[in-house]
Design an enzyme around this catalytic site. Sequence first.
Site, PDB file in Angstrom:
ATOM      1  N   GLY A  42      26.097 -22.175 -10.687  1.00  0.00           N
ATOM      2  CA  GLY A  42      24.942 -23.031 -10.410  1.00  0.00           C
ATOM      3  C   GLY A  42      25.423 -24.425 -10.072  1.00  0.00           C
ATOM      4  O   GLY A  42      26.577 -24.759 -10.328  1.00  0.00           O
TER       5      GLY A  42
ATOM      6  N   CYS B 119      31.698 -19.270 -13.518  1.00  0.00           N
ATOM      7  CA  CYS B 119      31.598 -20.656 -13.042  1.00  0.00           C
ATOM      8  C   CYS B 119      30.680 -21.486 -13.945  1.00  0.00           C
ATOM      9  O   CYS B 119      31.009 -21.744 -15.085  1.00  0.00           O
ATOM     10  CB  CYS B 119      31.161 -20.677 -11.575  1.00  0.00           C
ATOM     11  SG  CYS B 119      31.449 -22.280 -10.823  1.00  0.00           S
ATOM     12  N   TYR B 120      29.495 -21.881 -13.468  1.00  0.00           N
ATOM     13  CA  TYR B 120      28.568 -22.632 -14.326  1.00  0.00           C
ATOM     14  C   TYR B 120      28.287 -21.841 -15.610  1.00  0.00           C
ATOM     15  O   TYR B 120      28.247 -22.405 -16.703  1.00  0.00           O
ATOM     16  CB  TYR B 120      27.259 -22.902 -13.590  1.00  0.00           C
ATOM     17  CG  TYR B 120      26.261 -23.721 -14.386  1.00  0.00           C
ATOM     18  CD1 TYR B 120      26.344 -25.101 -14.409  1.00  0.00           C
ATOM     19  CD2 TYR B 120      25.253 -23.102 -15.128  1.00  0.00           C
ATOM     20  CE1 TYR B 120      25.440 -25.865 -15.149  1.00  0.00           C
ATOM     21  CE2 TYR B 120      24.349 -23.848 -15.871  1.00  0.00           C
ATOM     22  CZ  TYR B 120      24.442 -25.231 -15.878  1.00  0.00           C
ATOM     23  OH  TYR B 120      23.554 -25.973 -16.616  1.00  0.00           O
TER      24      TYR B 120
ATOM     25  N   HIS C  21      35.002 -17.251  -8.841  1.00  0.00           N
ATOM     26  CA  HIS C  21      33.923 -16.348  -8.427  1.00  0.00           C
ATOM     27  C   HIS C  21      34.465 -14.956  -8.066  1.00  0.00           C
ATOM     28  O   HIS C  21      34.840 -14.724  -6.919  1.00  0.00           O
ATOM     29  CB  HIS C  21      33.202 -16.932  -7.205  1.00  0.00           C
ATOM     30  CG  HIS C  21      32.382 -18.130  -7.532  1.00  0.00           C
ATOM     31  ND1 HIS C  21      31.099 -18.048  -8.018  1.00  0.00           N
ATOM     32  CD2 HIS C  21      32.679 -19.450  -7.493  1.00  0.00           C
ATOM     33  CE1 HIS C  21      30.621 -19.253  -8.244  1.00  0.00           C
ATOM     34  NE2 HIS C  21      31.568 -20.128  -7.929  1.00  0.00           N
TER      35      HIS C  21
ATOM     36  N   GLU D 119      32.820 -12.371  -7.550  1.00  0.00           N
ATOM     37  CA  GLU D 119      31.872 -11.658  -6.681  1.00  0.00           C
ATOM     38  C   GLU D 119      32.120 -11.919  -5.203  1.00  0.00           C
ATOM     39  O   GLU D 119      31.625 -11.193  -4.339  1.00  0.00           O
ATOM     40  CB  GLU D 119      30.430 -12.044  -7.048  1.00  0.00           C
ATOM     41  CG  GLU D 119      30.006 -13.477  -6.723  1.00  0.00           C
ATOM     42  CD  GLU D 119      30.407 -14.510  -7.770  1.00  0.00           C
ATOM     43  OE1 GLU D 119      31.346 -14.240  -8.551  1.00  0.00           O
ATOM     44  OE2 GLU D 119      29.799 -15.594  -7.791  1.00  0.00           O
TER      45      GLU D 119
ATOM     46  N   SER E  19       7.665  -3.966  12.638  1.00  0.00           N
ATOM     47  CA  SER E  19       8.173  -4.630  13.845  1.00  0.00           C
ATOM     48  C   SER E  19       9.045  -3.684  14.656  1.00  0.00           C
ATOM     49  O   SER E  19       9.411  -3.993  15.780  1.00  0.00           O
ATOM     50  CB  SER E  19       9.003  -5.846  13.454  1.00  0.00           C
ATOM     51  OG  SER E  19      10.243  -5.414  12.910  1.00  0.00           O
ATOM     52  N   GLY E  20       9.412  -2.533  14.041  1.00  0.00           N
ATOM     53  CA  GLY E  20      10.323  -1.625  14.714  1.00  0.00           C
ATOM     54  C   GLY E  20      11.766  -1.953  14.404  1.00  0.00           C
ATOM     55  O   GLY E  20      12.673  -1.205  14.738  1.00  0.00           O
ATOM     56  N   GLY E  21      12.001  -3.083  13.735  1.00  0.00           N
ATOM     57  CA  GLY E  21      13.353  -3.432  13.296  1.00  0.00           C
ATOM     58  C   GLY E  21      13.759  -2.562  12.111  1.00  0.00           C
ATOM     59  O   GLY E  21      12.943  -1.808  11.578  1.00  0.00           O
ATOM     60  N   VAL E  22      15.041  -2.679  11.716  1.00  0.00           N
ATOM     61  CA  VAL E  22      15.552  -1.823  10.653  1.00  0.00           C
ATOM     62  C   VAL E  22      14.763  -2.022   9.355  1.00  0.00           C
ATOM     63  O   VAL E  22      14.311  -1.057   8.730  1.00  0.00           O
ATOM     64  CB  VAL E  22      17.058  -2.138  10.384  1.00  0.00           C
ATOM     65  CG1 VAL E  22      17.606  -1.231   9.298  1.00  0.00           C
ATOM     66  CG2 VAL E  22      17.874  -2.004  11.655  1.00  0.00           C
ATOM     67  N   ASP E  23      14.564  -3.274   8.980  1.00  0.00           N
ATOM     68  CA  ASP E  23      13.970  -3.545   7.664  1.00  0.00           C
ATOM     69  C   ASP E  23      12.537  -3.029   7.569  1.00  0.00           C
ATOM     70  O   ASP E  23      12.194  -2.320   6.624  1.00  0.00           O
ATOM     71  CB  ASP E  23      13.969  -5.051   7.366  1.00  0.00           C
ATOM     72  CG  ASP E  23      15.353  -5.645   7.517  1.00  0.00           C
ATOM     73  OD1 ASP E  23      16.331  -4.881   7.460  1.00  0.00           O
ATOM     74  OD2 ASP E  23      15.451  -6.876   7.703  1.00  0.00           O
ATOM     75  N   SER E  24      11.719  -3.377   8.552  1.00  0.00           N
ATOM     76  CA  SER E  24      10.319  -2.963   8.411  1.00  0.00           C
ATOM     77  C   SER E  24      10.192  -1.457   8.633  1.00  0.00           C
ATOM     78  O   SER E  24       9.308  -0.824   8.062  1.00  0.00           O
ATOM     79  CB  SER E  24       9.400  -3.759   9.339  1.00  0.00           C
ATOM     80  OG  SER E  24       9.686  -3.494  10.674  1.00  0.00           O
ATOM     81  N   SER E  25      11.094  -0.864   9.419  1.00  0.00           N
ATOM     82  CA  SER E  25      11.035   0.593   9.590  1.00  0.00           C
ATOM     83  C   SER E  25      11.357   1.298   8.275  1.00  0.00           C
ATOM     84  O   SER E  25      10.686   2.262   7.901  1.00  0.00           O
ATOM     85  CB  SER E  25      12.026   1.067  10.654  1.00  0.00           C
ATOM     86  OG  SER E  25      11.767   0.433  11.867  1.00  0.00           O
TER      87      SER E  25
ATOM     88  N   LYS F  49      21.425  -6.198   3.944  1.00  0.00           N
ATOM     89  CA  LYS F  49      21.208  -5.367   5.132  1.00  0.00           C
ATOM     90  C   LYS F  49      21.907  -3.999   5.040  1.00  0.00           C
ATOM     91  O   LYS F  49      21.311  -2.968   5.339  1.00  0.00           O
ATOM     92  CB  LYS F  49      21.752  -6.118   6.342  1.00  0.00           C
ATOM     93  CG  LYS F  49      21.285  -5.558   7.630  1.00  0.00           C
ATOM     94  CD  LYS F  49      19.983  -6.192   7.924  1.00  0.00           C
ATOM     95  CE  LYS F  49      19.251  -5.681   9.071  1.00  0.00           C
ATOM     96  NZ  LYS F  49      18.017  -6.468   9.227  1.00  0.00           N
TER      97      LYS F  49
HETATM   98  P1  XMP Z   1      20.689 -16.586  10.576  1.00  0.00           P
HETATM   99  O1  XMP Z   1      20.241 -17.124  11.884  1.00  0.00           O
HETATM  100  O2  XMP Z   1      19.826 -17.055   9.438  1.00  0.00           O
HETATM  101  O3  XMP Z   1      20.480 -15.015  10.672  1.00  0.00           O
HETATM  102  O4  XMP Z   1      22.151 -16.796  10.307  1.00  0.00           O
HETATM  103  C1  XMP Z   1      20.921 -14.090   9.722  1.00  0.00           C
HETATM  104  C2  XMP Z   1      20.291 -12.766  10.041  1.00  0.00           C
HETATM  105  O5  XMP Z   1      18.892 -12.835   9.806  1.00  0.00           O
HETATM  106  C3  XMP Z   1      18.177 -12.590  10.998  1.00  0.00           C
HETATM  107  N1  XMP Z   1      17.052 -13.529  11.002  1.00  0.00           N
HETATM  108  C4  XMP Z   1      15.795 -13.202  10.696  1.00  0.00           C
HETATM  109  N2  XMP Z   1      15.259 -12.019  10.360  1.00  0.00           N
HETATM  110  N3  XMP Z   1      13.153 -13.057  10.166  1.00  0.00           N
HETATM  111  C5  XMP Z   1      13.924 -11.956  10.124  1.00  0.00           C
HETATM  112  O6  XMP Z   1      13.397 -10.886   9.853  1.00  0.00           O
HETATM  113  C6  XMP Z   1      13.639 -14.278  10.495  1.00  0.00           C
HETATM  114  O7  XMP Z   1      12.914 -15.267  10.531  1.00  0.00           O
HETATM  115  C7  XMP Z   1      15.025 -14.350  10.776  1.00  0.00           C
HETATM  116  N4  XMP Z   1      15.839 -15.374  11.125  1.00  0.00           N
HETATM  117  C8  XMP Z   1      17.087 -14.839  11.253  1.00  0.00           C
HETATM  118  C9  XMP Z   1      19.149 -12.837  12.123  1.00  0.00           C
HETATM  119  O8  XMP Z   1      18.795 -12.112  13.285  1.00  0.00           O
HETATM  120  C10 XMP Z   1      20.439 -12.368  11.490  1.00  0.00           C
HETATM  121  O9  XMP Z   1      20.549 -10.972  11.540  1.00  0.00           O
END
Ligand code: XMP
Length: 514
Positions: free
Chosen positions: A55, A82-83, A169, A171, A223-229, A370
């Site tokens: 911290g 650490c802290y 650290h 980790e 959104s079709g992206g990995v996370d929301s899928s 991720k």
């Molecule tokens: P940065 O630009 O923060 O990106 O170094 C790290 C990772 O996060 C993604 N990214 C986002 N993903 N909403 C999202 O869902 C966001 O507002 C956002 N901003 C960045 C970026 O594409 C990279 O994979």
Amino acid sequence: MDEEKVIVIDFGGQYNQLVARRVRECNVYCEIYSYKTEIEQIKKMNPKGIILTGGPNSCFEADSPTCGRELFELGIPVLGLCYGAQLMMHVLGGVVEHAPVREYGKTEVMITADSPIFEQVSKRTTCWMSHFDYISKPAPGFEITAHTADCPVAAAEQKEKNLYLIQFHPEVLHTAEGTKMLYNFVRKICGCKGTWRMDSFVEDSIQKIREKVGAGKVLCALSGGVDSSVAAVMLSEAIGTQLTCVFVDHGLLRKNEGDEVEAVFGSEGPYELNFIRINAQERFYQKLAGVTEPEEKRKIIGEEFIRVFEEEAKKIGAVDFLVQGTIYPDVVESGLGGESAVIKSHHNVGGLPDCVDFKEIVEPLRNLFKDEVRKAGLELGIPEYLVLRQPFPGPGLGIRIIGEVTAEKVRIVQDADAIYREEIANAGLNRNPDQYFAALTNMRSVGVMGDERTYDYAVALRAVNTVDFMTAEATEIPFAVLQKVMSRIINEVDGVNRVFYDLTSKPPGTVEFE
Ligand code: XMP
């Protein structure tokens, strides 16, 4: 699962989720709690071990985060990092002061005693140090087990009471044998059997979602992206037709992406989801007209998203929950993951408006990195090509167009990006960078084309390698590939006369441009 739980107590350090993640890598379930958590609650959880994180504060100052002595008297093994290490000494009667020399970076550590925490670890090994204060004297009953040139107490312990502290650290990957040290703590000292797996996480999350949601209606932001899928498929496993997925085409998607998402999740695709596509391009462009400040753009896009969802929810009637695919780096960089500073307000987190018209938000991936989300996706049976594809941010091309967003600029960046992706694939490199894309700089410069003067935009190409997107390095794309991409973009995309390759790592840069 709970019998194997280790808890991490958060004192506001940057690497707290990394600690949790390393513990999970030892196949031990782990949760993070604030340092403000009552001791009674900790007792009730009955963890097999407790880890105190780093911290930014000085533990001897009056209003710094602290903990009671009782935490060390529960008979549960404790590891302070650490802290957390300094605090343990401070609370138990050792001396912590400002260090004469600040230690930062890779440092050689000498291990001087036989310690269970350093089992199978080399006597001299590299560690990652980052501290202003140091322990000048350990608390009574503690034996020093390691030091560095500048730090007399790099590690210490009171074996009989299972209390351990490490100033550096373990980790962080820069600590060469750090994973072994954490393994020794959770598996040997705490005695965890290591039965936790990602499939338990998936099952457990599905169970928790069912309990939380009951018979309620749920709306998922897809959104079709990995996370929301992954979030959507997890929800659909848990609650079936109570779930409606809404896909907003905000006009800031990659070329043809809207149709691709519809092909996978729509009625022709392999999933049984209620899928609604909303074409809201014009609405977003209007809101973004004239706006150049990155945080403002992010907030506008985030807010407009929510408004679109709210309207959709009203049509469906009585929607209780909103699902979002927020993952851990989104949380920490938006400054909500403890006391770390705000870097960007990630869409879905800091970008939310204050009044949201849902009872609650469900974020099943909030604690995962991720690569862990991808593992969860594979556990759920989502096809590899979807799970392994590169991430795409919620605000989309809105944060890859520096300055004002217009339909014309979106067209330029979409076309340039499509060429870049095509050529990376042609070169067989598409599994090489973890993320790569074209962005549109707001810079125009003079060029010459067919004997004519041009005054057009510059496109920036980005490609990075990273494990968890918290840090990243620019990928070494072969020069010939870059040249081909450059020449195609300039020839095929109207409005572009210059192409740059971005060499910046993260930090000091970020992956996206805004
Ligand atoms: P940065 O630009 O923060 O990106 O170094 C790290 C990772 O996060 C993604 N990214 C986002 N993903 N909403 C999202 O869902 C966001 O507002 C956002 N901003 C960045 C970026 O594409 C990279 O994979």
